[in-house]
Write a protein that holds these residues in place. Structure first.
Motif, short mmCIF file in Angstrom:
data_model
loop_
_atom_site.label_atom_id
_atom_site.label_comp_id
_atom_site.label_asym_id
_atom_site.label_seq_id
_atom_site.Cartn_x
_atom_site.Cartn_y
_atom_site.Cartn_z
N GLN A 54 -5.21 31.78 -23.69
CA GLN A 54 -5.28 32.89 -22.62
C GLN A 54 -4.84 34.35 -23.02
N GLU A 55 -3.95 34.35 -23.67
CA GLU A 55 -3.25 35.60 -23.98
C GLU A 55 -4.18 36.06 -25.00
N ALA A 56 -4.42 35.11 -25.97
CA ALA A 56 -4.84 35.61 -27.42
C ALA A 56 -6.50 36.03 -27.05
N ILE A 57 -7.15 35.51 -26.13
CA ILE A 57 -8.41 35.87 -25.75
C ILE A 57 -8.55 37.15 -25.32
N ALA A 58 -7.56 37.70 -24.42
CA ALA A 58 -7.26 39.09 -24.00
C ALA A 58 -7.19 39.97 -25.14
N ARG A 59 -6.44 39.57 -26.05
CA ARG A 59 -5.93 40.44 -27.23
C ARG A 59 -7.18 40.61 -28.04
N LEU A 60 -8.06 39.62 -28.47
CA LEU A 60 -9.21 39.61 -29.26
C LEU A 60 -10.44 40.61 -28.28
N ARG A 61 -10.56 40.29 -27.07
CA ARG A 61 -11.40 41.06 -26.32
C ARG A 61 -11.06 42.49 -26.29
N LYS A 62 -9.67 42.85 -26.39
CA LYS A 62 -9.34 44.23 -26.50
C LYS A 62 -9.84 45.00 -27.53
#
Length: 259
Positions: free
Chosen positions: A121-129
């Motif tokens: 969940q947190e990794a996806i947020a960073r990749l989307r950023k």
């Protein structure tokens, strides 16, 4: 090879065993590596640096959302962004059904399954950023193919990892983010040393190493795996060569399971 130059990898459970081997492989291929564990990861970090790689360490509890956020914050602060995240932290206990406590059940599910979700969940947020896509790779197990005796909680946790992998892969594929998992079989690590002793005690009068030797004899490849065997697969799944592979769970077990 320098496939991961200017790429940053976060690896949980990276202080020893399979995780440490994965961390070293990425570093040797040019990645910046954030080694996370629930114990001091200094030895793994120093091994990477001694080999000429770039690494930092971070102590985190993957079941704690605040710790997970802090881990990815630290990776971005150290290296600028996150491109690849390997969810490898895991625990196991072994007990007969009448002796398996609800506390053991919850701990294994919390680390092995909830921890994978929180990090994804947190990794996806960073990749989307940063919008460049990326790679999520989750550690399942041979027990995601077939549950072993005396470990229903561990089997449930690893089947859950496969389900998380498939669901998230469908959600983020159009963003250039792939989500895959791998199933290690019998790999020579500290965990398998524990398994040999614990299963051996419950299954009969085994001498140390005897039970694992019996299981290894049933592997078509004729040997237990090494951390390096797993690391090679993970590096491939993280590479551009695997850009069209997502939602898959790959066995790395010398032919122990063929499905």
């Amino acid at each position: 090879m320098n496939r991961f130059s200017n790429r940053t990898v976060v690896i949980t459970g990276g202080s020893r065993g399979i995780g440490a081997a994965i961390a070293l492989r990425f570093a040797r291929e040019g990645a910046n590596v954030m080694v996370s564990a629930n114990e001091d990861p200094t030895a793994a970090v120093e091994a990477i640096r001694a080999a000429g790689g770039r690494a930092e360490g971070f102590v985190a509890d993957v079941t704690d959302k605040g710790d997970v956020v802090a881990l990815y914050d630290a990776a971005e602060a150290a290296f600028g962004s996150v491109d690849i995240s390997v969810q490898n932290a895991g625990v196991i206990t072994i007990a007969k059904v009448e002796d398996l406590t609800i506390e053991e059940w919850r701990k294994v599910l919390d680390v092995n399954t909830t921890g994978v979700f929180l990090c994804c969940q947190e990794a996806i947020a960073r990749l989307r950023k940063h919008g460049r896509g990326g790679r999520l790779i989750n550690t399942a197990s041979g027990q995601a193919r077939q549950g072993f005796i005396y470990t229903p909680h561990y089997a449930a946790s690893k089947f859950g990892v496969v389900g998380i992998t498939q669901s998230l892969a469908k959600e983020v594929a159009k963003e250039g983010i792939t989500v895959n998992a791998f199933c290690p079989g019998i790999i020579e690590t500290d965990m398998w040393a524990y398994n040999d002793a614990a299963w051996g005690k419950l299954m009969g009068d085994y001498k140390p190493g005897e039970l694992m030797a019996e299981w290894v004899a049933g592997i078509p490849a004729g040997r237990a795996g090494r951390g390096e065997d797993v690391a090679g697969l993970v590096a491939f799944l993280a590479s551009e060569d695997a850009a069209y592979i997502t939602g898959q769970t790959v066995n790395v077990d010398g032919g122990l399971f063929m499905s």
